[in-house]
Design a protein around this motif. Sequence first.
Motif, short mmCIF file in Angstrom:
data_model
loop_
_atom_site.label_atom_id
_atom_site.label_comp_id
_atom_site.label_asym_id
_atom_site.label_seq_id
_atom_site.Cartn_x
_atom_site.Cartn_y
_atom_site.Cartn_z
N GLY A 747 0.69 -1.30 0.13
CA GLY A 747 -0.10 0.18 0.00
C GLY A 747 0.63 1.33 -0.11
O GLY A 747 0.25 2.15 -0.71
N TYR A 748 1.78 1.20 0.68
CA TYR A 748 2.88 2.38 0.66
C TYR A 748 3.51 2.62 -0.58
O TYR A 748 3.50 3.77 -1.12
CB TYR A 748 4.01 1.98 1.92
CG TYR A 748 5.18 2.99 2.04
CD1 TYR A 748 5.06 4.30 2.29
CD2 TYR A 748 6.21 2.84 1.21
CE1 TYR A 748 6.14 5.29 2.18
CE2 TYR A 748 7.38 3.40 1.17
CZ TYR A 748 7.26 4.84 1.83
OH TYR A 748 8.29 5.83 1.50
N GLY A 749 3.71 1.60 -1.17
CA GLY A 749 4.37 1.71 -2.41
C GLY A 749 3.47 2.29 -3.44
O GLY A 749 3.94 3.32 -4.43
N SER A 750 2.28 2.03 -3.33
CA SER A 750 1.27 2.43 -4.53
C SER A 750 0.93 3.94 -4.20
O SER A 750 0.81 4.55 -5.07
CB SER A 750 0.04 1.30 -4.30
OG SER A 750 0.08 0.24 -4.60
N ARG A 814 14.26 3.01 -2.17
CA ARG A 814 13.79 3.25 -3.67
C ARG A 814 12.83 4.59 -3.52
O ARG A 814 12.67 5.32 -4.47
CB ARG A 814 13.07 2.21 -4.21
CG ARG A 814 14.30 1.09 -4.67
CD ARG A 814 13.55 0.03 -5.47
NE ARG A 814 14.56 -1.31 -5.45
CZ ARG A 814 15.35 -1.23 -6.40
NH1 ARG A 814 15.97 -0.55 -7.15
NH2 ARG A 814 16.25 -2.43 -6.19
N SER A 815 11.83 4.50 -2.63
CA SER A 815 10.74 5.38 -2.37
C SER A 815 11.22 6.94 -2.34
O SER A 815 10.78 7.89 -2.56
CB SER A 815 9.82 5.37 -1.62
OG SER A 815 10.24 5.15 -0.04
N ILE A 844 9.98 0.73 -7.10
CA ILE A 844 9.69 0.12 -6.18
C ILE A 844 8.95 -1.40 -6.73
O ILE A 844 8.00 -1.14 -7.76
CB ILE A 844 8.69 0.79 -5.35
CG1 ILE A 844 9.01 1.92 -4.71
CG2 ILE A 844 7.76 0.06 -4.31
CD1 ILE A 844 8.29 2.78 -3.83
N ASN A 845 9.44 -2.39 -6.07
CA ASN A 845 8.80 -3.67 -6.50
C ASN A 845 7.97 -4.18 -5.61
O ASN A 845 8.24 -5.37 -4.92
CB ASN A 845 10.08 -4.54 -7.09
CG ASN A 845 9.49 -5.95 -7.65
OD1 ASN A 845 8.04 -5.84 -8.14
ND2 ASN A 845 10.30 -6.99 -7.74
N ALA A 846 7.01 -3.73 -5.23
CA ALA A 846 5.86 -4.08 -4.28
C ALA A 846 4.86 -5.13 -4.85
O ALA A 846 4.18 -5.00 -5.55
CB ALA A 846 5.34 -3.13 -3.68
N ASN A 847 5.27 -6.44 -4.58
CA ASN A 847 4.44 -7.51 -5.21
C ASN A 847 2.90 -7.41 -4.81
O ASN A 847 2.46 -7.39 -3.66
CB ASN A 847 4.98 -9.15 -4.64
CG ASN A 847 4.50 -10.19 -5.43
OD1 ASN A 847 3.41 -10.07 -5.69
ND2 ASN A 847 5.19 -11.33 -5.43
N SER A 848 2.15 -7.62 -5.78
CA SER A 848 0.57 -7.38 -5.68
C SER A 848 0.17 -8.35 -4.60
O SER A 848 -0.91 -8.34 -4.00
CB SER A 848 0.00 -7.31 -6.85
OG SER A 848 0.17 -8.48 -7.57
#
Length: 995
Positions: A747-750, A814-815, A844-848
């Motif tokens: 959620g943070y990455g999005s 990365r953020s 950012i590679n935050a896995n869904s």
Amino acid sequence: PKPKSKPRRPALAAGSSLPAPVICYRVRKVNSACLFVCFYYMFYHLAKTQTDFLKVQRPSCDDLGVFLLSLQKCGFLELYSWQRQRKTKQEFCLHDGPPYANGDPHVGHALNKILKDITNRFYVMRGYKVHYVPGWDCHGLPIELKALSEVKGAENLSPMEIRQRAREFAEKAIEKQKSAFIRWGVMADWANCYRTFDPKYEANQLRVFYKMYDKGFIYQDYKPVFWSPSAKTALAEAELEYNEQHVSRSVYMKFPLLKSPPKLTSMIDGSSPASVLVWTTQPWTVPANQAVCYMPDSTYSVVKCTTTGEYFILAADRVESTAAVLDTQFEVLSTCKGVDLADGSCAHPTIPGRVSPLLPANHVTMAKGTGLVHTAPAHGMEDYSVASHHQLPTDCLVDEGGFFTEAAGPELQNKNVLEEGNEAVIQMLQAAGSLLKEEKYVHSYPYDWRTKKPMIIRASKQWFVNTASVKAAAQEVLKKVKVVPTSAVNRMLEMLDRRTFWCISRQRCWGVPIPVFYRKNTGECLINSETITDVIKIVEQQGTDAWWTLPIEQLLSKEAVAKAGGHDVLDYVKGRDVLDIWFDSGTSWAHVLEGSEQRADTYLEGKDQLGGWFQSSLLTSVAARKKAPYKTLVVHGFTLGEKGEKMSKSIGNVVDPDVVINGGEDHTRDPPYGADVLRWWVAESNVFTEVLVGPVVLNAARDDINKLRNTLRFMLGNMAGFNPETDSIPASEMYIVDQYMLHLLQGYGSKVTEAYKEYDYSKVVRLLQAFCSRNLSNFYFSIIKDRLYCEEEKDPKRRSCQTVLAEALDVVVRSFAPILPHLAEEVFQHLPYKKEGVFRTGWINANSAWKKPGIEEAIEGACAMRDSFLGSISGKNALEYEVIIVIEPGLLFELMEALQAEETSSVSQLNEIMMASQTTLLSELPKETPTDANIIKGTFLINLEGGDIREESSYKVIALPVAKAKCPRCRRYTSNSASTPCPRCLKVMAGKGSV
């Protein structure tokens, strides 16, 4: 044992005075055992207590050298060229609005350039090929004036000497600014910038000029324009600034009636003299008067002055106020409409024999004055329109320096119109008996924004862009452009709406010449496709110096003259005007932007460019090719002192970026903050309003980065011995709280990605701070320390939280990488398992798959109970207690069972969250509950499936002192004896083969 060797200061990030995460010790003549003890102590101390024993120090030359090597290692300085070589179809173009090359870099530059760099770095990380070419605006009067300010006899220099000195001054300013921009971490190909005095740039600019001329958008005309007597040149409206406290010598004067308006003849019997009353703040323009204007629809009065018996005509709404100013009384004899004043005429107040007709005009207002306006066509835009409509003379009696010419008469000749010339006209009015009142009048008045001296309006022959014919198309195109913030687009549309023409000629020599030849005997101008083609070829090879150095025979061909109907090249002379610098920079799209579209994704500049570069770029692009040069406009505010005041050397609140980074002479007063603090200040500010900066703001930024570094240090310190490729735990096998953190990370990455896309970098900072402080430091770090420090090194439970720490570190770094690139690269260099730089490995590679609806209820329900528990023992050590949780059967109980399957546990997931030594989960109160036990009651609402599943459950929390002893290893009260480790620790120690 403590290390005997003295710790060496760590390498520092560019512009940072904060310590790097890695600790280096200089050890001389020690054996391997001693070395092992030293490093064991360091890392044990770091892991167990997280005490920051590194002191903040100013970097030494030695430290900076280490850092420069680290920059080279990660390819920091080669990033722009590296990403330009990537094979990708995704391109992002941010076109750099050229700063003016007339001084040292200032904090406004820092705000603008850092905002652009944050944007570019974000798109580089997202896989785009970024196109960003830094540039400088190099022509114009400010550079010319500064270059000549220290030259004796500058007025005697030739045009080429002036141009050479101006060019050298601009080049020095560019180098200073470029060095600063690099120091701020701005990513670009600094060897290939654009400058508006480059020959190819000038040639492209002339191509756009001719396209616009050929389409009828550029023309030459004689009309009043804003004129700077101090600079001896015409200026555009965008080059003015208004002095709200300017003092003018205003006068009330009378124009005697020569011919009464036919409809007023019966009201004015001729027994007493009659005049129209006029008020002006510019008495010096009276000699150029050609008419008196009235508003046709307004009401006017014929009054009798009780003091002199004279008749006056003035607006009905202005009778009382005018009488009060003149210290008299007016008797209203009759009233009439403005149209009834038609066909009347007056005698000029100072020039015998000149007639000033009464004429209708819509620009007359009733807000001040007398409702009758003195009209001097050579010195007013509306006045000129009236004169053009009624075929009145528009002769100008004022020269380029602001002095009356010979045509003004011997009493006025060679007098400065804003000084002694103004006084002379007032004396002439008094001598003629036309002056009724003189008084000082404070009002807003235009000044030359470069010389800071008053302007005048003066008719002269100039070159113009007919914005009236292009602005409708420009407004329609602008409506399709995304503008951030959205409120700015209305301001720009309004500015365009008010602009009827744009004066683009300047009477200077440091600039791009208007490529026009004039016939000697007629003044007729010569410009066609042949003449412009020849000039452009020469300019492309030699630059615009050729216009001054080459004879006309080399600039103008016989063929071009013949085509124009001329006979001899020598019948013509070269034009002496240069193009407005807004036209210079406004045509930058033609030189910088690539591809057939020649359109940038983004222009990002300060709000002053709504009437400047944004507008000049739009007008030239729409006129030349019917489209905007940009898809998005981002508009930021100005920098002010931290109390909201304008920066001023006299006040002492000027912030110098160089002092911010490197410190001033007195470091106790002006400490070295570093480049990343400067960048953080830019990012955290609400740049869409005015941006405040000062010591308090910078100290807060430094503290924020220090807190961030401590968070990063914790994660880095716990990455030793962990490799994500081989040691990671699948999400499905993780502790639920670990899965919950991955859920939050996703959620943070999005949210961060969306904030970057909207250029809302202050939101990025807020999200980063909230996540690091609330979710990581205050919550996650506090509950996993037992697993990190007390479980066996390779235990899946420990690997589970290490997996999360690795992912969190990656996402967090990365953020903020576009904002703090130096710190981001520093962290990545010290990761034990990653060698490539942060900017070369993507966004950012935050896995869904991390997003797991429902997991929040389990953890947040447990946290609600933990808060109740900790609240009941406020100020005490939670490990000295065991906690009993009683939940009525239902969904909440089932969720807690997933965290603790057994009834009582000291190592369960629920106990980890509760932070107690032992947790018991029950569905009803135990019978042996002490009567004096403090039972905390609460409720928790479970909301799942978008509200389809809603259940409010009650719970009870009881905190009881533990009965067991404190484990000497994990410090939980779970041991049977204070001298013996608890069962869990004994098992771990046995597994490691040591006691």
